[in-house]
Design an enzyme around this catalytic site. Structure first.
Site, PDB file in Angstrom:
ATOM      1  N   GLN A 144       9.299  61.402  20.364  1.00  0.00           N
ATOM      2  CA  GLN A 144      10.461  61.540  21.322  1.00  0.00           C
ATOM      3  C   GLN A 144      11.909  61.457  20.760  1.00  0.00           C
ATOM      4  OE1 GLN A 144       8.663  58.258  24.280  1.00  0.00           O
ATOM      5  NE2 GLN A 144       9.479  59.442  25.653  1.00  0.00           N
ATOM      6  N   HIS A 195       1.590  59.791  23.781  1.00  0.00           N
ATOM      7  CA  HIS A 195       2.774  60.732  23.133  1.00  0.00           C
ATOM      8  C   HIS A 195       2.370  60.934  21.699  1.00  0.00           C
ATOM      9  CE1 HIS A 195       5.968  61.227  26.100  1.00  0.00           C
ATOM     10  NE2 HIS A 195       6.179  59.764  26.197  1.00  0.00           N
ATOM     11  N   HIS A 205       0.683  55.012  28.152  1.00  0.00           N
ATOM     12  CA  HIS A 205       1.781  56.488  28.235  1.00  0.00           C
ATOM     13  C   HIS A 205       2.371  56.494  26.907  1.00  0.00           C
ATOM     14  CE1 HIS A 205       5.043  58.094  30.456  1.00  0.00           C
ATOM     15  NE2 HIS A 205       5.564  58.295  29.147  1.00  0.00           N
ATOM     16  N   GLU A 206       2.718  55.309  26.054  1.00  0.00           N
ATOM     17  CA  GLU A 206       3.361  55.726  24.730  1.00  0.00           C
ATOM     18  C   GLU A 206       2.371  56.171  24.074  1.00  0.00           C
ATOM     19  OE1 GLU A 206       6.328  56.044  24.703  1.00  0.00           O
ATOM     20  OE2 GLU A 206       6.742  54.784  26.626  1.00  0.00           O
ATOM     21  N   GLY A 266       9.723  52.175  27.134  1.00  0.00           N
ATOM     22  CA  GLY A 266       8.727  52.207  25.892  1.00  0.00           C
ATOM     23  C   GLY A 266       9.365  53.645  25.287  1.00  0.00           C
ATOM     24  N   CYS A 315       9.419  58.846  32.337  1.00  0.00           N
ATOM     25  CA  CYS A 315       9.081  59.109  30.960  1.00  0.00           C
ATOM     26  C   CYS A 315      10.844  59.600  30.536  1.00  0.00           C
ATOM     27  CB  CYS A 315       8.420  60.343  30.675  1.00  0.00           C
ATOM     28  SG  CYS A 315       8.170  60.477  28.915  1.00  0.00           S
ATOM     29  N   LEU A 316      11.290  58.970  29.428  1.00  0.00           N
ATOM     30  CA  LEU A 316      12.589  59.364  29.030  1.00  0.00           C
ATOM     31  C   LEU A 316      12.494  60.927  28.513  1.00  0.00           C
ATOM     32  CD1 LEU A 316      13.691  56.474  26.549  1.00  0.00           C
ATOM     33  CD2 LEU A 316      14.395  56.910  29.132  1.00  0.00           C
TER      34      LEU A 316
HETATM   35 ZN    ZN Z   1       7.160  59.242  28.012  1.00  0.00          ZN
END
Ligand code: ZN
Length: 186
Positions: free
Chosen positions: A51, A148, A144-145, A46, A95-96
Site C-alpha cells: 500500500q 494484501h 485483511h492486511e 492497519g 481499506c486505505l
Molecule cells: Zn486494505
C-alpha cells in the site's frame, strides 16, 4: 496511482505476491517507520507494505489507539496465519487503498498469526473470540492486511454479484475525490 502516499486500487502493485523479508536492514527499519507514520496520518488501523508501493511481507497494525500518545503499532514481518476458525462472521471493512466505501466481508472469527518482530524474534498473535458472538476488529485487520501481501484486496473477498456493485460505488467515490481514510459515503 497514489494519494497522500497511499497506493490506490486498481494499481497493479496491489495485485502482486510480496517477497518475504530475509534480513532486517536499515532500509526495512526506515520502511517500518514510514508505514507507521502513513497509517497514523491517514487514520488507518492497519497498513501493508504494497500500500506504500513496497512489495515485501511487512504489515503494521494498531486497532486501539485514540491519539499519538498511545500509538504503538504491532509490526509483523513475514506474517502467516497458522490457525483459523471454521466459524465466519461478517464485518464492515474499509481499506486505505480503496477510499470512500465499506464492504461487508465474512472471515474466520478467530486466527493465530506467527510473524517476526523488528528484532527478529518470532511472535505469536491471537485474535477473535471463536464463539461466533461478535466480529473482532484485530482479527479482521490481521486477515485483511495479510491478504494484501498476497495480492488480494477486499474486492477479492466479495461474492461476484456484490463485487460489481462495490466496484461501482468505488468508482463513484473516486470520481468525487475520496481520500485514504474515508470509508463511508459523503
Ligand atoms: Zn486494505
Amino acid at each position: 496511482m497514489e494519494v497522500n502516499g497511499i497506493v490506490l486500487s486498481p494499481d497493479p502493485r496491489l495485485r502482486e505476491e510480496c517477497a518475504p523479508i530475509e534480513e532486517i536492514t536499515p532500509e526495512i527499519e526506515r520502511l517500518i517507520q514510514k508505514m507507521k507514520d502513513e497509517m497514523f496520518e491517514n487514520g488507518g488501523c492497519g497498513l501493508a507494505a504494497p500500500q506504500v508501493g513496497e512489495l515485501v511481507q511487512l504489515v503494521v497494525i494498531d486497532t486501539s489507539y485514540t491519539g499519538k500518545h498511545d500509538y504503538d503499532p504491532w509490526v509483523l514481518i513475514n506474517p502467516v496465519i497458522v490457525e483459523q476458525s471454521d466459524t465466519k462472521l461478517p464485518f464492515c471493512e474499509g481499506c486505505l487503498s480503496i477510499p470512500g466505501i465499506n464492504c461487508e466481508i465474512s472471515r474466520p472469527d478467530h486466527v493465530v498469526v506467527e510473524a517476526y518482530d523488528p528484532k527478529g524474534d518470532l511472535m505469536r498473535y491471537e485474535a477473535g473470540t471463536a464463539d461466533g458472538s461478535e466480529a473482532d476488529l484485530t482479527c479482521v485487520c490481521l486477515q485483511h492486511e495479510i491478504d494484501h501481501l498476497h495480492g488480494k484486496t477486499m474486492f477479492d473477498r466479495l461474492l461476484p454479484g456484490d463485487r460489481i456493485a462495490a466496484m461501482k460505488r468505488y468508482q463513484e467515490a473516486l470520481a468525487r475525490g475520496a481520500k485514504p481514510g474515508e470509508t463511508s459515503v459523503e
